[in-house]
Every structure is written in C-alpha cells, then in structure tokens.
Write a protein that holds these residues in place. Structure first.
Motif, short mmCIF file in Angstrom:
data_model
loop_
_atom_site.label_atom_id
_atom_site.label_comp_id
_atom_site.label_asym_id
_atom_site.label_seq_id
_atom_site.Cartn_x
_atom_site.Cartn_y
_atom_site.Cartn_z
N VAL A 7 13.00 34.50 -14.79
CA VAL A 7 13.64 34.77 -16.03
C VAL A 7 12.66 35.68 -16.87
CG1 VAL A 7 14.56 33.75 -18.36
CG2 VAL A 7 14.89 32.68 -16.17
N TYR A 8 11.60 35.18 -17.00
CA TYR A 8 10.39 36.02 -17.67
C TYR A 8 9.83 37.40 -17.01
CZ TYR A 8 10.24 31.88 -20.70
OH TYR A 8 10.78 30.75 -21.40
N GLN A 9 9.56 38.15 -18.07
CA GLN A 9 8.70 39.34 -17.73
C GLN A 9 7.25 39.28 -18.03
OE1 GLN A 9 11.16 42.32 -19.70
NE2 GLN A 9 12.26 42.76 -17.86
N PHE A 10 6.43 38.53 -17.13
CA PHE A 10 4.92 38.23 -17.75
C PHE A 10 4.19 39.70 -17.53
CE2 PHE A 10 6.36 34.22 -16.19
CZ PHE A 10 6.17 33.34 -17.07
N ASN A 11 4.07 40.13 -18.82
CA ASN A 11 3.43 41.53 -18.73
C ASN A 11 2.23 41.27 -20.07
OD1 ASN A 11 4.78 42.01 -21.49
ND2 ASN A 11 6.50 42.64 -20.04
N ASP A 12 1.68 42.60 -20.25
CA ASP A 12 0.69 42.56 -21.24
C ASP A 12 1.26 42.61 -22.60
OD1 ASP A 12 -1.13 43.12 -19.14
OD2 ASP A 12 -1.24 45.33 -19.20
N ASP A 13 2.47 42.38 -22.80
CA ASP A 13 3.07 42.37 -24.22
C ASP A 13 3.21 40.73 -24.53
OD1 ASP A 13 3.34 43.77 -26.65
OD2 ASP A 13 5.57 44.28 -26.25
N MET A 14 3.17 39.97 -23.30
CA MET A 14 3.39 38.73 -23.75
C MET A 14 2.03 37.75 -23.64
SD MET A 14 6.09 36.31 -21.44
CE MET A 14 7.43 36.90 -22.53
N GLU A 15 2.00 36.89 -24.72
CA GLU A 15 0.84 35.83 -24.69
C GLU A 15 1.52 34.36 -24.37
OE1 GLU A 15 -2.84 34.67 -27.66
OE2 GLU A 15 -2.29 37.06 -27.16
N ASN A 16 0.74 33.84 -23.42
CA ASN A 16 1.12 32.64 -22.91
C ASN A 16 0.36 31.40 -23.27
OD1 ASN A 16 3.45 33.87 -21.39
ND2 ASN A 16 2.04 34.96 -20.45
N TYR A 17 1.06 30.53 -23.64
CA TYR A 17 0.24 29.19 -24.12
C TYR A 17 0.71 27.92 -23.36
CZ TYR A 17 -1.81 31.51 -28.28
OH TYR A 17 -2.42 32.66 -29.02
N LEU A 18 -0.15 27.35 -22.82
CA LEU A 18 0.41 26.12 -21.97
C LEU A 18 0.04 25.03 -22.91
CD1 LEU A 18 1.06 24.80 -19.42
CD2 LEU A 18 -1.09 24.42 -18.55
N VAL A 19 1.37 24.21 -23.15
CA VAL A 19 1.41 23.06 -24.23
C VAL A 19 1.21 21.60 -23.34
CG1 VAL A 19 2.48 22.07 -26.04
CG2 VAL A 19 2.98 24.45 -25.42
N LEU A 20 0.16 20.92 -23.66
CA LEU A 20 0.03 19.56 -23.13
C LEU A 20 -0.03 18.76 -24.02
CD1 LEU A 20 -2.88 20.94 -20.47
CD2 LEU A 20 -0.38 20.47 -19.93
N SER A 21 0.33 17.50 -23.61
CA SER A 21 0.24 16.28 -24.40
C SER A 21 -1.18 15.45 -24.18
CB SER A 21 1.50 15.24 -24.29
OG SER A 21 1.10 14.10 -24.84
N LEU A 22 -1.69 15.20 -25.33
CA LEU A 22 -3.02 14.51 -25.10
C LEU A 22 -2.82 12.82 -24.80
CD1 LEU A 22 -4.89 15.62 -28.46
CD2 LEU A 22 -5.55 15.99 -26.24
N THR A 23 -1.53 12.56 -24.76
CA THR A 23 -1.21 11.25 -24.12
C THR A 23 -1.22 10.99 -22.64
OG1 THR A 23 1.27 11.50 -24.50
CG2 THR A 23 -0.23 10.52 -26.35
N SER A 24 -0.99 12.34 -22.05
CA SER A 24 -0.92 12.63 -20.57
C SER A 24 -2.28 12.06 -19.93
CB SER A 24 -0.61 13.86 -20.11
OG SER A 24 0.51 14.36 -20.72
#
Length: 378
Positions: free
Chosen positions: A284-301
């Motif tokens: 679906v996505y176009q992971f390119n230089d114009d996109m910043e990606n943050y991985l969201v994680l729960s501290l309860t994991s």
C-alpha cells in the motif's frame, strides 16, 4: 597474591604510589576515607586508605579485556562488575540474532562495588535494564568514582553521574518529535498500542500550535471503529481525511493533498508477528525519502515481543520509536535496552488518552529521568 596498604591525601596520589610500587597491572581491592595526624583528635586531615594487590599469575591479556571485574585496573581504569563475558555483540538494527547474556554468579572472593554504585545498579536491574547495559554503566561509574578525590563527594554525585552516563550511552541516536521536513509522517505498529490516538495528538499539535495545513490518511480498514475514531478527530480539527484500501487509493489521496504542509498516515493495526502483514503494508505504501516512519510500541509489552516486532519491520525504514502507555507501567528499562540494542531513538512518549495532551517529545535526559525516577535511587 601480593597485597599492600597505602595512605594518601587523594585517590590520584594513591594510584601513583601503587603504580610505581606494584606496576600497571595492580588492582584496587578496597578504599575508605580516614583521618590522620593531629593531636588528641584535633586538627586531623582527611586521607584515603587504599588496599591494592598484584596477582603474580594474571590472566592472559585477551581474557582480561573481555572479563568484567569489580577490581580496579591501574592501566585501563575500565574494569567493572562480575558479569559474564559477552558471547555476541549487538546487532545495530536487529538484523542478526541476539544472544541472551546471563548474569554470572559472583565468586565467594569477589570484591564488592562501593555501596552507592551497587544500590543504583541494583535499582536499574529492578527497572529491567539488561546485564550488558548495566555492566557498561558500572564501568563508567567506577571510573568516575575513583577519579573523585573525596569519597563523600562521590557519594553526593552518584545520581548526577548516572544520569549523565545514561545520556552519554544513548547520545549517538536521534531523539525528538517530527520536524516537518518531510511531507508524510507514518505511524506503524501492532494492534492495540494506541496509534490512532497518538497520531491525533501529533496532528492536533501541528494544527493548533504549529499552524500547519494538515491532512490525514488511514489505511486501517480492518477496524471500522478505527476509521470512525479518526474521522471524529479530523472533524474536531477541521482537517480532511481519506481512507486508502490499496496503493491506488493511497496515491489518489497523495495527489489530492499535494498542497498541504504535512500528511499524517495511520496504518492498520495487525499481528505483525506474521511477516505477511508487513508485506501488505509495503504493497500500500510508497516508502520513500518523503516519508518518515515511527514504530509505535506499548511499554506494557514484553521485551521479547518488542524485539520480535522490530525485527519484523527490518525492511521498513524506521526512524524512531514512539512508546505508549507510560502511565500503565512502573518499569522502563526496556526503553533503554531497545535503544541500545537497535540504534533507534525515540520521538514521543504518551501517557493517556487525552488529545492533544498526554504526549511529550523524548530526549536522552527524559529517558534518564524516566529510569531514575525522583533521582533519589542511590
């Protein structure tokens, strides 16, 4: 083993005597502050009583370099605690399998750390900081301890030193929130970690505080409630929202919002322990230089689950983490472990459901404060 006692005004002077007498391979066994001279207890001067030793049959150099001992090496000033040898180095992005490092059981004749160092390192263990990181911090603290001329001053400085050493340990990675130098900010991560609420908080800050022209795209078409939730936030903020079911939908939304300052993307929450779901994102996505990606994680994991999720996303260009649910746990060692092991920094920490509140930008100092609590751990 040859053991001798030395008395000197300061630790550097004691070290000089020991080095001249026993050589560079001597180790400090123990030290304490005493008072010498004077008359009938008056006019005494503070001094240090130091016991040093020289092993006539030291271990080979290659073993000594790998062995962490609480004894103080006069040549390197880098020995530390009784943790076991490292059996593998960390992988920068978890592309290599990691090896669990077990804590060695101290031998009966192991020399103990100064009480203040032991206490604060034990506290970090309670927080879940792993053995490798604790060993590194132990080395750093011990070096600073013996460089301090007064043991009393060292006692008073231990919390400040630990905060500085934690900051130094993670100073080589990037921290802080989105800087709006890219068109897209994309939040990815497993289901239930709070991506939708988090992206609403960041979007609210962009609209209300930074006065940006904002649009939103959601690809979370698996949960109707998620679309409805983001629509509600979009209406409150008066920003447009598009739903993308496939790459063509995403491209149309991209073109529609080309004149906007920033586009926030909320990805589908799936079970990312399955590699296929990550592949679906890439479809679906176009992971390119114009996109910043943050991985969201729960501290309860669990930490093992967090590491597995990070490894599953090794084909996605992740810039930073967002840690959620800070208010739902009392232990934060996994934050430091994950930063150290993967080399990714932290953009934000979230503490609740309130939009646009309950979110703050992260920094090395905030991570250290989070770990040390009120700063009275030693």
């Amino acid at each position: 083993m040859k053991i001798k006692k030395y008395i000197a005004p300061t630790m550097p002077e004691a070290m000089k005597k020991i080095r001249n007498d026993l050589g560079k391979d001597a180790v400090i066994l123990n030290s304490k502050e005493i008072r010498t001279g004077g008359f009938l207890g008056f006019f005494t001067k503070p001094s240090l009583e130091v016991f040093a030793a020289l092993d006539p049959d030291p271990m080979p150099r290659d073993q000594k370099d790998d062995y962490y001992s609480p004894q103080y090496n006069m040549e390197k000033l880098t020995n530390t605690t009784t943790y076991s040898n490292e059996t593998a180095r960390k992988s920068e992005k978890l592309n290599k399998p990691s090896v669990k490092i077990e804590q060695a059981r101290p031998s009966s004749d192991a020399i103990q750390f100064p009480e203040k160092i032991t206490k604060i390192i034990d506290y970090l263990e309670e927080q879940g900081v792993n053995n490798e990181v604790r060993a590194s911090l132990s080395k750093r603290l011990l070096k600073r301890w013996y460089r301090e001329e007064s043991e009393m001053k060292a006692d008073e400085s231990i919390n400040k030193w630990m905060k500085e050493e934690i900051c130094g340990l993670i100073s080589n990675v990037e921290f802080g929130g989105f800087e709006y130098d890219k068109k897209f900010l994309n939040l990815i991560g497993p289901t239930g970690v709070g991506k939708t609420t988090t992206i609403a908080k960041i979007a609210a800050d962009a609209v209300l505080n930074k006065k940006k022209k904002v649009a939103m795209i959601t690809t979370d078409t698996y949960r109707i409630a998620a679309i409805d939730q983001l629509k509600t936030y979009a209406e409150i903020l008066n920003v447009p929202l598009e739903v993308a079911y496939n790459r063509e939908d995403f491209q149309r939304a991209h073109d529609k919002f080309k004149d906007y300052d920033v586009i926030f993307v909320d990805s589908a929450g799936r079970n990312y322990k399955k590699a296929q779901y990550v592949a679906d994102l890439e479809e679906v996505y176009q992971f390119n230089d114009d996109m910043e990606n943050y991985l969201v994680l729960s501290l309860t994991s669990k930490y093992s689950d967090m590491k597995h999720i990070v490894a599953q996303f090794n084909t996605v260009p992740i810039e930073k983490y967002i840690f959620t649910k800070k208010d739902e746990t009392e232990t934060f060692g996994d934050v430091l472990n994950l930063i150290d092991e993967t080399g990714y920094g932290v953009a934000y920490m979230t503490t609740g459901q309130n939009v646009p509140d309950d979110i703050s930008e992260a920094s090395p100092e905030s991570i250290a404060d989070l770990l040390l609590g009120d700063g009275q751990r030693a």
